[in-house]
Design a protein around this motif. Structure first.
Motif, short mmCIF file in Angstrom:
data_model
loop_
_atom_site.label_atom_id
_atom_site.label_comp_id
_atom_site.label_asym_id
_atom_site.label_seq_id
_atom_site.Cartn_x
_atom_site.Cartn_y
_atom_site.Cartn_z
N MET B 31 9.94 68.18 60.76
CA MET B 31 9.01 69.25 61.13
C MET B 31 9.51 70.57 60.59
O MET B 31 10.70 70.73 60.31
N CYS B 48 0.53 68.05 74.22
CA CYS B 48 1.56 67.05 74.45
C CYS B 48 1.35 66.35 75.79
O CYS B 48 1.51 65.14 75.90
N ASN B 52 0.67 62.41 75.59
CA ASN B 52 1.81 61.57 75.95
C ASN B 52 1.92 61.24 77.43
O ASN B 52 2.99 60.85 77.90
N TRP B 70 7.59 68.09 77.50
CA TRP B 70 8.40 67.72 76.33
C TRP B 70 8.47 68.88 75.36
O TRP B 70 9.43 69.05 74.63
N MET B 71 7.38 69.63 75.33
CA MET B 71 7.33 70.80 74.47
C MET B 71 7.32 72.02 75.38
O MET B 71 6.41 72.20 76.17
N MET B 103 11.36 71.33 71.43
CA MET B 103 11.24 69.94 71.88
C MET B 103 12.37 69.17 71.23
O MET B 103 13.17 69.74 70.51
N CYS B 188 10.26 64.22 73.81
CA CYS B 188 9.37 64.24 72.65
C CYS B 188 9.74 63.12 71.70
O CYS B 188 10.91 62.89 71.40
N THR B 189 8.71 62.41 71.22
CA THR B 189 8.95 61.28 70.33
C THR B 189 8.40 61.54 68.94
O THR B 189 8.32 60.61 68.13
N PHE B 190 8.01 62.76 68.66
CA PHE B 190 7.23 63.07 67.46
C PHE B 190 5.93 62.25 67.49
O PHE B 190 5.41 61.85 66.47
N CYS B 191 5.43 62.04 68.69
CA CYS B 191 4.19 61.25 68.86
C CYS B 191 4.29 59.93 68.10
O CYS B 191 3.42 59.59 67.28
N THR B 216 1.11 65.12 64.55
CA THR B 216 1.50 65.08 65.95
C THR B 216 0.45 65.87 66.74
O THR B 216 -0.26 66.71 66.17
N ALA B 217 0.39 65.59 68.02
CA ALA B 217 -0.63 66.24 68.84
C ALA B 217 -0.44 67.75 68.86
O ALA B 217 -1.41 68.51 68.82
N CYS B 218 0.81 68.17 68.90
CA CYS B 218 1.06 69.61 68.97
C CYS B 218 0.69 70.29 67.67
O CYS B 218 0.12 71.37 67.65
S1 SF4 Z 1 5.54 65.85 68.49
FE1 SF4 Z 1 4.24 64.85 69.98
S2 SF4 Z 1 5.67 64.29 71.59
FE2 SF4 Z 1 6.68 65.85 70.39
S3 SF4 Z 1 6.19 67.79 71.36
FE3 SF4 Z 1 4.67 67.45 69.77
S4 SF4 Z 1 3.01 66.47 70.89
FE4 SF4 Z 1 4.79 66.27 72.16
#
Ligand code: SF4
Ligand code: SF4
Ligand code: SF4
Ligand code: SF4
Ligand code: SF4
Lengths: 457, 291, 735
Positions: B31, B48, B52, B70-71, B103, B188-191, B216-218
């Motif tokens: 990232m 997140c 998640n 997580w974030m 995260m 956080c799992t990196f989604c 990723t969702a974020c």
């Molecule tokens: S990568 Fe996914 S799990 Fe990690 S903070 Fe972003 S949304 Fe959450």
């Protein structure tokens, strides 16, 4: 000062010690009852925590470890007393240890059993604890051999099994005495079974001594390693205040220190409760006290080294943790540790206190309080003031659940210990006899050569 | 089960990333976060939660330090001048605030991994710090050793805690991921569920994922596009280009920016000196000097 | 994604729960044992529904008025997550936290599920038939003049239906109330530019000077502006945009500024005129009339009145002059005074003299279909309704999308006045404060269950008509879409005209198909058109393009200094936060637990005080303080905060509900309640920043629940969140 009477009859030794298996003072039952009450507090807390989740302990993110781990280290430390007295001093032929090593060895076993409970109590998923054991399974899953926590589990298990073995082997001749002196009943059966047909033949004695010595030799490195490994839980981490190279010797010193202090406490209690004045003499106490004093000074020195190396090292986060310990919300406890651990033992330097039972009782309790605080001060402040300032948490305080379980653990230890003393001879009869025998021979020799006896050494 | 098996497994998940035996191939997820774009709006954090299945723990538990975000968006007050790292002591924060989305940094040499007694958290070949909930015994050693404190422990059994997911709300839960029960660690799992779904879908086509195919969702929600996620070894990916432009090396423990005073660069990794080799690069917030 | 011959209703049926009393609810709610429900297996699912595979449908976010288009992820018939629709010119695939929490509105456990009729203190469950009957009965014989319909901002076909319904009742009393709205600015813009809401091109500006416009937080169209902001920061030709924020309490936007200038509350206009003056002195040519008007605003005076140093004033003028085009924005902080319109005029004038009009400010396209154009809310509407209620003019009151009992200052006595109306009908999602005062509460579908069309006030490019469509079957059998309700009601009066529409869906569909040629090629088949429309979730029309007319204000009257009162020495700033706004979504737990970006506080209200003032008053963090205005008091925890003028305190809006559901009720305090009744002189809008308060300790202290730890915002010398001066960084080489 009165030491063990050299003319004491062997039969009297047997009688006196065996009496402890039959009729202790009333205080014994009181202690037992209190211990059980304390355990029920802990059990209640644990049931509650098990059902609700670890949150009720008031641990949090990032303050994930607290009293459980601190007290775990404390009990591991305690366990070293036994090994010190029974194995190390055995190898060093320190005779004076003989009347007290048995209960010290029992302490080792029971402290380890108590420490083990804390590992369990601390797990978020206690019901899956066996994942951390290297057991054969279908999926070919192994624990992580890189983790100091795993080494811990293995070291403690090894140490516990070895010290049980050591305790047991050392008791065999005495168990035979018990067997021979008991009326029929479950005890007789137990002793018969445990004494493994001991007859006291020369061959048996010879094998016995070799075995005992071998285990003693084996146990000493184990004892050193077990606490070094516990130290590794911290020293192998990357956290400020934890990744300290001197932690293993520091932990071992702390362990011996708290072990010795505990021996003094239990010495005094046992001596009174089981009417062992005859065997647990003040002269032995004095030697133990001197040993404790020496270890206290070693501990103080190692402590000072740690502070100095943090201070003169250029690792700011570690320094910050140290400053935080001395000035932050943990300061009362941290200074309390210094006071109890380094100032209080100075008392022991004075001859007149070295045999003063009330003073020694209080002092030894204070020393152990100090040692318990030491463990807490190793564990907690790093969480409150680690690398990452955003998560600093200076308000974390253990809940009554944590305190309750810590409190109860003392009951658990006491219960195990007291039951042991009632079931097994807590003073080694055969070794006291040996000691008395050797001493009277030495005295006689001296007398024969016209010199004056000067008490035993 | 055998010792051979043990050793094989071992080498499987204990690569000495990032400099060790096996290179990442074909993916290394990473990232970059542009702090000059991030406004601190918190949309990523909410995303997140939604993606998640993060529990909303409520006021009391939040107060006890049991939140599960997580974030987290950290808010700092800027330092007085750009060379000093001491906080401003001015009467008003006239240079605004500094926001930092924090995260799991998916460290390549993750301090959390080595200490886990059961190997519940370990490294994937595509460079993620993975967390196997089922294997976790809840020792919390990983959290103790995480320098960034981005691991969140299930202090309670949130799925059954009152008002966390009352009846209808359970229907919002993402079926691609489990609900975590009490006593396990998460972060956080990196989604990862999105990554795996993406990988699977292109596998059928016999190719690897292209930049942007997995978000990723974020990253996806971020209104300012501050978060870039992608495959670091894909030279076409934006994340690769950003790391390259900032001359940030995954395997270095000191970046160009730190070496050169007037580099004109703004890419850095947090707590680089600990050599955890994070997979997240941040880009410094810029502050106008003319006003 | 969507088949031909697609029929939405059929689609919902084929999912297996069509016609069932309890709708599509996945595994959870369907009782198989008692045999009452029909379980239809996926064997019969439509081709595009694969178990375990998500389907995505576009719709519109209904959490605020910005009109972002969203994509709902639907799996096994349940909507799981809302994401931005990439094709929307408003939000381009992005969303804010508030918008994402829309799913928690939908699945909220505290939604009203049945029509409720007041019976003493209790609500009695009745049927919709009975409810409609009751309404008809209560309206019978009531003159249209005595029927009021109070709504929030409303647009699209719902607005059409509503206005036709009001017509059919011969009532002109549709009041559009928004407790927080840029109403003063609209009026000022109309004067300065000839339009109420022009287009702002933050991305094209080299400098943005914002007077309290929280465009990254809660102002007008935050997701859109955040995207513009990102471009603005990247800059055109390598020059990064510079943001200067002027306000008395730091907003999220202020926190992102390169320079945050704290001003004495209410002196924003003075500063604007001072900047014009300084620009003139720096060599910018000013129209003579303007030059004369700003002449008295020399830098010393301005500095003295506003508290902004002369140094900053000069620098500000210099950078504005040097870097063109710029953009001056005007937000609620500048509007919220009795002289709010004057402030606004001064700020707009600054834009004009900077030559920004036509460059970074342009006319928005006007909606070609006025009937569906949004009816914009303001707070003057509340005043009118309240007066009518107090005077007994309102006999029947309908409320929809508003919660005046919560948002009206206590001093207006709204609740008591409302009681004077003979029959009050609340269309509601929750039993909120207003619904609790109603005689009849009618439960509405959530935005994810309902049909609709929306047109946002702020249109960045052409006109976007956002389509709202159900993302899943209804959760509760007895909720109704507002459109369906209005249709039923209007049919009572105008049966023939509406007979063709079985329901609101049919109505909307017919309506859009009728206008097909506006949106697509004439030749396109109806079904294809309709399916494409639903698939896209929006349709863009060019709209009528306009040109701005720059009219220079001839006279701006600003008070020399804002009044203070010895008894109430502090000014209350009721702050608008991005997630809670006016409090209508306070029952969504993600929003309650989403830390306030600046204080990081969760689940509670707080009183922001400058540390200097706090020290004066002996207040420390966590002290429960009493904030007292002429009209009441609230008690909340103190939070010491440098980003506020020492003469002001601030409490966020949106919390302090005593109804509305488990996540809203009992958390925090409601500063709306204690607002003074001061209005903008020109527009009659409630002057939100005019409330004077005093503050005292109660002696109680709590630990503030927030994400920030013991270190506060201090990094303790670690390189965690770092910044760099713009002259030390080379941005052009960045990827
Ligand atoms: S990568 Fe996914 S799990 Fe990690 S903070 Fe972003 S949304 Fe959450
Ligand atoms: S969504 Fe983007 S801008 Fe908002 S806090 Fe997250 S990273 Fe920053
Ligand atoms: S950030 Fe923490 S949890 Fe994440 S990989 Fe690194 S050490 Fe592990
Ligand atoms: S909490 Fe779980 S993942 Fe973390 S170290 Fe313990 S077992 Fe491993
Ligand atoms: S800005 Fe408004 S419309 Fe857009 S996503 Fe946020 S709440 Fe929804």
């Amino acid at each position: 000062m009165k030491d063990i009477n050299e003319d004491i009859a062997w039969a009297k030794i047997n009688k006196d010690v065996l009496k402890s298996l039959e009729s202790p003072r009333k205080l014994y039952w009181v202690i037992l009852a209190v211990a059980i009450a304390m355990i029920s507090v802990a059990v209640g807390c644990e049931v509650y925590q098990y059902n609700m989740g670890m949150g009720v302990s008031n641990l949090n993110n990032p303050h994930v470890w607290g009293l459980y781990i601190a007290t775990f280290i404390f009990w591991i430390g305690m366990s070293h007393s036994g090994t010190l007295l029974s194995a190390i001093l055995h190898l060093m032929h320190a005779d004076w240890r003989k009347p007290i090593y048995r209960f010290a060895e029992a302490m080792t076993t029971f402290s380890l059993m108590t420490a083990g409970l804390f590992v369990m109590v601390h797990l978020g998923r206690l019901w899956q604890f066996y994942y951390s054991l290297p057991y054969p399974n279908d999926r070919g899953l192994w624990p992580n051999f890189q983790s100091p926590l795993l080494w811990d589990a293995m070291a403690i298990f090894t140490y516990l099994s070895s010290s049980i073995l050591f305790l047991f082997v050392g008791m065999i001749p005495d168990l035979a005495i018990c067997r021979d002196n008991m009326h029929d009943g479950w005890r007789k059966k137990l002793y018969t079974w445990l004494s493994l047909g001991w007859e006291g033949t020369d061959r048996q004695w010879r094998n016995f001594r070799i075995t005992y010595l071998t285990i003693a030799c084996f146990l000493i490195p184990l004892a050193v390693s077990v606490h070094s490994i516990v130290a590794s839980d911290f020293a192998m981490s990357q956290q400020p205040g934890w990744h300290v190279t001197s932690f293993p010797p520091y932990f071992v010193a702390g362990a011996l220190y708290s072990g010795c202090a505990a021996i003094i406490t239990l010495f005094i209690i046992l001596r009174y409760t089981f009417k062992f004045e005859e065997y647990m003499t003040l002269s032995i106490l004095k030697k133990t006290v001197r040993l404790t004093f020496a270890i206290a000074m070693i501990w103080t020195y190692l402590n000072a080294i740690e502070f100095a190396s943090v201070w003169y090292g250029h690792d700011q986060p570690s320094k910050d943790v140290l400053i935080q310990k001395a000035t932050g919300p943990y300061a009362p406890f941290w200074w309390g540790m210094i006071f109890c651990g380094s100032i209080v033992p100075l008392m022991l330097a004075f001859k007149r206190f070295q045999t003063n039972i009330p003073v020694l009782l209080v002092t030894s309790l204070l020393l152990n309080l100090g040692m318990w605080l030491e463990r807490w001060m190793i564990v907690a402040p790093t969480f409150s003031h680690g690398y990452y300032p955003w998560t600093w948490d200076h308000n974390q305080w253990p809940s009554w659940v944590q305190w309750g379980i810590v409190f109860g653990s003392f009951g658990w230890f006491t219960l195990l210990f007291m039951v042991f003393c009632k079931v097994f001879p807590s003073v080694s009869m055969y070794e006291v006899k040996e000691m008395v025998y050797h001493r009277s021979r030495a005295t006689k020799k001296l007398e024969a050569s016209g010199m004056q006896a000067k008490g035993a050494h | 089960m055998s010792v051979t098996n043990l050793l094989e497994n071992w080498s499987e998940f204990r690569h000495a990333h990032p400099v060790g035996d096996v290179p990442h191939d074909p993916y290394k997820w990473a990232m970059s976060i542009d702090l000059d774009a991030c406004t601190g709006c918190n949309a990523c954090s909410v995303a997140c939660y939604a993606e998640n299945n993060l529990p909303v723990v409520g006021k009391e538990k939040y107060a006890a330090g049991h939140s599960m975000h997580w974030m987290r968006i950290e808010r700092y007050w800027p330092v007085d001048d750009t060379t000093s790292l001491e906080p401003a002591t001015r009467e008003f924060p006239d240079q605004g605030a500094q926001f930092l989305p924090m995260m799991c940094q998916q460290c390549e040499a993750a301090p959390c991994e080595t200490v886990c007694p059961v190997g519940a958290t370990n490294h994937t070949p595509d460079g993620l710090n993975s967390q196997a909930y089922n294997r976790c015994v809840g020792s919390r050693y990983c959290s103790a050793n995480c320098p960034f404190k981005v691991r969140y422990f299930n202090w309670y059994d949130y799925p059954t805690t009152e008002n966390v997911w009352p009846a209808e709300m359970t229907q919002q839960l993402n079926p691609d991921i489990t609900l975590r029960s009490k006593g396990v660690m998460e972060k956080c799992t990196f989604c990862v569920q999105r990554i795996r779904a993406g990988e699977r879908s292109v596998k059928n086509e016999g190719r690897v994922l292209k930049d942007g195919e997995v978000q990723t969702a974020c990253q996806q929600v971020c209104p300012t596009g501050a978060i870039t996620f992608g495959n670091l070894i894909d030279s076409e990916s934006k994340v690769h280009q950003q790391w390259k432009a900032q001359r940030v090396e995954l395997t270095a423990d000191e970046q160009e920016k730190d070496k050169e005073a007037d580099s004109g660069l703004r890419g850095y990794r947090i707590l680089e000196e600990l050599r955890a080799y994070p997979s997240v690069m941040y880009m410094e917030r810029v502050r106008e000097s003319a006003i | 994604m969507i088949d031909n011959n697609f029929d939405r209703r059929d689609f919902l049926k084929v999912l297996g729960w069509g016609g069932a009393a309890v709708a599509l609810t996945g595994c959870g709610n369907t009782s198989v044992q008692d045999g009452k429900e029909t379980v239809v297996s996926y064997v019969e699912a439509a081709a595009y529904v694969a178990p375990g595979i998500s389907t995505y449908f576009n719709s519109t976010c209904a959490q605020c008025e910005a009109g972002c288009s969203v994509t709902g992820r639907v799996r096994e018939g349940r909507v799981l997550k809302l994401e931005g629709n990439a094709d929307s010119v408003i939000n381009r695939g992005k969303m804010c936290g508030l918008g994402q929490a829309g799913v928690q509105h939908h699945y909220n456990p505290d939604r009203v599920r049945e029509p409720l009729l007041r019976n003493g203190d209790k609500g009695e469950t009745i049927t919709w038939e009975k409810a409609y009957e009751l309404i008809a009965q209560k309206l019978n014989g009531v003159s249209g003049d005595n029927i009021d319909f109070m709504t929030g901002t409303i647009s699209g076909h719902l607005k059409v239906l509503l206005s036709n319904y009001m017509d059919s009742l011969a009532s002109k009393n549709h009041f559009v109330y928004e407790a927080i709205s840029p109403a003063v600015q609209r009026a000022a813009n109309l004067k300065s530019y000839g339009v109420e809401m022009p287009r702002f091109h933050i991305n094209k500006a080299k400098v943005v000077l914002s007077f309290g416009a929280d465009f990254l937080g809660a102002w007008v169209s935050p997701v859109h502006f955040s995207q513009q902001y990102a471009q603005f920061r990247k800059g055109s030709d390598g020059q990064r945009g510079v943001l200067v924020q002027v306000e008395s309490k730091m907003t999220l936007t202020g926190a992102n500024a390169d320079r945050w200038l704290v001003v004495k509350p209410g002196t924003e206009g003075v500063l604007a005129l001072g900047v014009i003056n300084a620009l003139g002195l720096a060599g910018l040519s000013l129209p003579a009339a303007v030059a004369a008007m700003v002449k008295p605003y020399d830098k010393e005076r301005v500095s003295q009145e506003t508290g902004v140093s002369t140094d900053h004033l000069v620098k500000l003028a210099a950078i504005l002059k040097e870097r063109s085009p710029s953009l001056v924005l005007l937000g609620s902080a500048a509007e919220g005074y009795a002289h709010g319109s004057q402030n606004a005029a001064a700020i707009n004038l600054l834009n004009q003299v900077l030559g920004n009009v036509g460059k970074t400010i342009e006319a928005a396209a006007s909606v070609p279909f006025p009937q569906v154009a949004p009816s914009l809310g303001n707070s003057a509407a509340l005043r009118m309704v309240n007066n009518r209620l107090a005077d007994g003019q309102t006999k029947v009151l309908f409320t929809y999308g508003v919660n005046p009992v919560f948002t009206a200052p206590k001093e207006t006595n709204f609740a008591a006045n409302m009681a004077k109306a003979g029959f009050k009908v609340a269309f509601a999602h929750y039993l909120d404060e207003t619904a609790l005062q109603a005689d009849l509460v009618l439960p509405l579908d959530s935005a994810l269950e309902d049909w609709g069309t929306h047109i946002a006030e702020y249109q960045p490019d052409g006109v976007q008509i956002s389509i709202q469509q159900p993302l899943m079957e209804k959760l509760h059998a007895n909720t109704r879409g507002m459109g369906d309700v209005l249709l039923t009601l209007i049919k009572k009066n105008r049966a023939a005209e509406y007979a063709a529409f079985e329901d609101y869906y049919a109505y909307v569909r017919t309506a859009l198909l009728q206008n097909k040629r506006q949106f697509a090629d004439v030749g396109v088949d109806d079904e294809v058109f309709w399916n494409d429309l639903l698939s896209a979730g929006l349709v863009n029309v060019a709209g009528t393009s306009n040109k701005l007319v720059a009219k220079l204000a001839s006279e701006i009257k600003l008070p020399a200094a804002v009044d203070t009162d010895a008894k109430f020495p502090l000014r209350l700033i009721p702050s608008v936060t991005a997630s809670l706004r006016d409090g209508r979504h306070a029952n969504q737990p993600w929003l309650q637990e989403s830390p306030d970006p600046l204080t990081t506080i969760v689940w509670d209200s707080w009183v922001e005080i400058h540390p200097k003032k706090a020290a004066e008053l002996g207040i420390v963090e966590g002290d429960i303080v009493e904030v007292e205005s002429k009209n009441g008091t609230v008690k909340a925890q103190a939070y010491l905060f440098n980003g506020i003028h020492p003469d002001a305190v601030s409490i966020p809006l949106g919390r302090g509900h005593d109804a509305m559901g488990r996540y809203a009720k009992g958390f925090g305090v409601n500063p709306f309640a204690i607002l003074d009744r001061v209005f903008d002189d020109e527009t009659g809008e409630l002057a939100m920043h005019e409330t004077l308060v005093k503050i005292s300790k109660t002696g109680k202290r709590v630990i503030v629940v927030k994400d920030e730890g013991a270190a506060g915002g201090n990094q303790h010398g670690k390189k965690i969140a770092v910044n760099i001066a713009s002259d030390q960084v080379e941005l052009s080489g960045e990827a």
